[in-house]
Scaffold this motif. Structure first.
Motif, mmCIF file in Angstrom:
data_model
loop_
_atom_site.group_PDB
_atom_site.id
_atom_site.type_symbol
_atom_site.label_atom_id
_atom_site.label_comp_id
_atom_site.label_asym_id
_atom_site.label_seq_id
_atom_site.Cartn_x
_atom_site.Cartn_y
_atom_site.Cartn_z
ATOM 1 N N ALA A 26 2.667 1.325 -9.166
ATOM 2 C CA ALA A 26 1.884 2.526 -8.851
ATOM 3 C C ALA A 26 0.794 2.235 -7.827
ATOM 4 N N LEU A 27 0.188 1.044 -7.916
ATOM 5 C CA LEU A 27 -0.888 0.690 -6.988
ATOM 6 C C LEU A 27 -0.374 0.617 -5.551
ATOM 7 N N VAL A 28 0.799 0.021 -5.363
ATOM 8 C CA VAL A 28 1.388 -0.071 -4.021
ATOM 9 C C VAL A 28 1.733 1.326 -3.507
ATOM 10 N N VAL A 29 2.367 2.127 -4.352
ATOM 11 C CA VAL A 29 2.761 3.483 -3.947
ATOM 12 C C VAL A 29 1.537 4.290 -3.528
ATOM 13 N N GLN A 30 0.505 4.267 -4.352
ATOM 14 C CA GLN A 30 -0.692 5.063 -4.072
ATOM 15 C C GLN A 30 -1.378 4.633 -2.775
ATOM 16 N N ASN A 31 -1.555 3.325 -2.596
ATOM 17 C CA ASN A 31 -2.338 2.850 -1.459
ATOM 18 C C ASN A 31 -1.551 2.796 -0.160
ATOM 19 N N ALA A 32 -0.256 2.483 -0.223
ATOM 20 C CA ALA A 32 0.558 2.513 0.994
ATOM 21 C C ALA A 32 0.691 3.944 1.497
ATOM 22 N N THR A 33 0.795 4.888 0.555
ATOM 23 C CA THR A 33 0.871 6.301 0.931
ATOM 24 C C THR A 33 -0.426 6.770 1.568
ATOM 25 N N ARG A 34 -1.536 6.367 0.987
ATOM 26 C CA ARG A 34 -2.845 6.831 1.434
ATOM 27 C C ARG A 34 -3.326 6.138 2.713
ATOM 28 N N TYR A 35 -3.265 4.802 2.703
ATOM 29 C CA TYR A 35 -3.967 4.035 3.729
ATOM 30 C C TYR A 35 -3.066 3.338 4.741
ATOM 31 N N GLY A 36 -1.751 3.403 4.521
ATOM 32 C CA GLY A 36 -0.854 2.849 5.520
ATOM 33 C C GLY A 36 -0.323 1.459 5.203
ATOM 34 N N ARG A 37 0.432 0.939 6.160
ATOM 35 C CA ARG A 37 1.209 -0.285 5.970
ATOM 36 C C ARG A 37 0.342 -1.514 5.756
ATOM 37 N N GLN A 38 -0.704 -1.677 6.552
ATOM 38 C CA GLN A 38 -1.504 -2.895 6.451
ATOM 39 C C GLN A 38 -2.184 -2.995 5.086
ATOM 40 N N THR A 39 -2.777 -1.901 4.633
ATOM 41 C CA THR A 39 -3.399 -1.907 3.309
ATOM 42 C C THR A 39 -2.352 -2.165 2.237
ATOM 43 N N GLY A 40 -1.187 -1.522 2.364
ATOM 44 C CA GLY A 40 -0.106 -1.737 1.406
ATOM 45 C C GLY A 40 0.331 -3.188 1.350
ATOM 46 N N PHE A 41 0.380 -3.841 2.515
ATOM 47 C CA PHE A 41 0.791 -5.243 2.544
ATOM 48 C C PHE A 41 -0.235 -6.132 1.846
ATOM 49 N N TYR A 42 -1.523 -5.884 2.091
ATOM 50 C CA TYR A 42 -2.535 -6.730 1.450
ATOM 51 C C TYR A 42 -2.645 -6.460 -0.047
ATOM 52 N N ILE A 43 -2.359 -5.236 -0.460
ATOM 53 C CA ILE A 43 -2.227 -4.957 -1.893
ATOM 54 C C ILE A 43 -1.076 -5.788 -2.455
ATOM 55 N N ALA A 44 0.060 -5.796 -1.734
ATOM 56 C CA ALA A 44 1.232 -6.566 -2.161
ATOM 57 C C ALA A 44 0.922 -8.055 -2.237
ATOM 58 N N LEU A 45 0.196 -8.564 -1.254
ATOM 59 C CA LEU A 45 -0.176 -9.979 -1.253
ATOM 60 C C LEU A 45 -1.067 -10.304 -2.449
ATOM 61 N N SER A 113 -11.566 5.819 -0.210
ATOM 62 C CA SER A 113 -11.210 5.086 1.003
ATOM 63 C C SER A 113 -12.284 4.089 1.404
ATOM 64 N N ARG A 114 -13.524 4.382 1.030
ATOM 65 C CA ARG A 114 -14.608 3.481 1.424
ATOM 66 C C ARG A 114 -14.495 2.116 0.753
ATOM 67 N N ILE A 115 -13.748 2.013 -0.367
ATOM 68 C CA ILE A 115 -13.650 0.726 -1.046
ATOM 69 C C ILE A 115 -12.398 -0.040 -0.634
ATOM 70 N N LEU A 116 -11.616 0.537 0.255
ATOM 71 C CA LEU A 116 -10.428 -0.165 0.730
ATOM 72 C C LEU A 116 -10.446 -0.221 2.254
ATOM 73 N N ASN A 117 -11.626 -0.504 2.820
ATOM 74 C CA ASN A 117 -11.739 -0.485 4.272
ATOM 75 C C ASN A 117 -11.644 -1.874 4.889
ATOM 76 N N SER A 118 -11.151 -2.836 4.120
ATOM 77 C CA SER A 118 -10.939 -4.168 4.681
ATOM 78 C C SER A 118 -9.755 -4.826 4.008
ATOM 79 N N ARG A 119 -9.202 -5.824 4.682
ATOM 80 C CA ARG A 119 -8.068 -6.547 4.113
ATOM 81 C C ARG A 119 -8.458 -7.244 2.820
ATOM 82 N N ARG A 120 -9.658 -7.817 2.804
ATOM 83 C CA ARG A 120 -10.107 -8.548 1.623
ATOM 84 C C ARG A 120 -10.231 -7.633 0.415
ATOM 85 N N GLN A 121 -10.714 -6.418 0.625
ATOM 86 C CA GLN A 121 -10.857 -5.486 -0.486
ATOM 87 C C GLN A 121 -9.499 -5.057 -1.024
#
Length: 220
Positions: A26-45, A113-121
């Motif tokens: 669910a976390l990948v689905v929600q964030n990749a949908t919302r914030y795009g590929r790069q955020t989705g990839f770092y969530i996956a990592l 969105s303000r809490i997912l504005n970086s790769r590290r987050q």
């Protein structure tokens, strides 16, 4: 069983578990949908690194000790359940703010969105979600204890860790990629409020169930 058979069985069971709907999915689905590929990839990592840590701890017996120690396991369950409830409330609050907003474009820019504005987050969120999931600890303790014998060679155990981590990263990265293609992004963005709602209910529901189980066992 020889080591090749063990590793094949381990990979198969783990991959089936990865595809099952749950907090990680669910976390990948929600964030990749919302914030795009790069955020989705770092969530996956982050998720795959959490799985790697669970695998190492299970293989070395540390997770088994935690699982067998009621106080430690209860604390992990409380932390994990609370974090999932936090994610769920955040998603549902985001929907409420969108519905109250008079700006139509705000539906595509959630307050979170303000809490997912970086790769590290993004990486941190993925890692924390997985590592604090008590069900993941139980799964890997069961998986390792039933499939990986103590007599397995060091190279075999290292291969098991690489397989578990690699499959996790590959699957969640593929999911993030598939959900963030231009065509899919356009379709999902219109339904993002429903995706957030479903994910919010899932996070809150699983977290609340974990907390209920823990406190029921403590006070019975």
């Amino acid at each position: 069983m020889n080591e090749v058979t063990i590793l094949t069985t381990l990979a198969t069971v783990h991959f089936i578990a990865l595809m099952s709907p749950g907090p990680d999915f669910a976390l990948v689905v929600q964030n990749a949908t919302r914030y795009g590929r790069q955020t989705g990839f770092y969530i996956a990592l982050g998720l795959s690194l959490g799985i790697l840590v669970h695998s190492v701890l299970s293989l070395t017996g540390i997770s088994y000790i935690v699982h067998q120690h009621p106080t430690l396991f209860s604390l992990l369950q409380i932390a994990g359940g609370s974090y999932l409830v936090y994610l769920g409330i955040g998603a549902l609050t985001s929907i409420w703010l969108q519905l109250r907003s008079s700006d139509p474009s705000a539906a595509h820019v959630p307050a979170q969105s303000r809490i997912l504005n970086s790769r590290r987050q993004a990486l941190s969120r993925g890692f924390t979600t997985n590592i604090l999931n008590p069900k993941a600890l139980v799964f890997f303790v069961s998986l390792m204890s039933s499939l990986v014998p103590a007599s397995m060679s060091l190279s075999g155990k290292a291969s098991a860790l690489i397989i578990l981590w690699g499959l996790s990263l590959a699957w969640f990265s593929f999911l993030a990629w598939a959900l963030s293609t231009k065509r899919m992004q356009k379709r999902l963005l219109d339904a993002s409020i429903y995706i957030d709602g479903l994910c919010g209910l899932l996070f809150s529901g699983i977290g609340s169930m974990i907390l209920y189980q823990v406190f029921s066992s403590l006070f019975k």
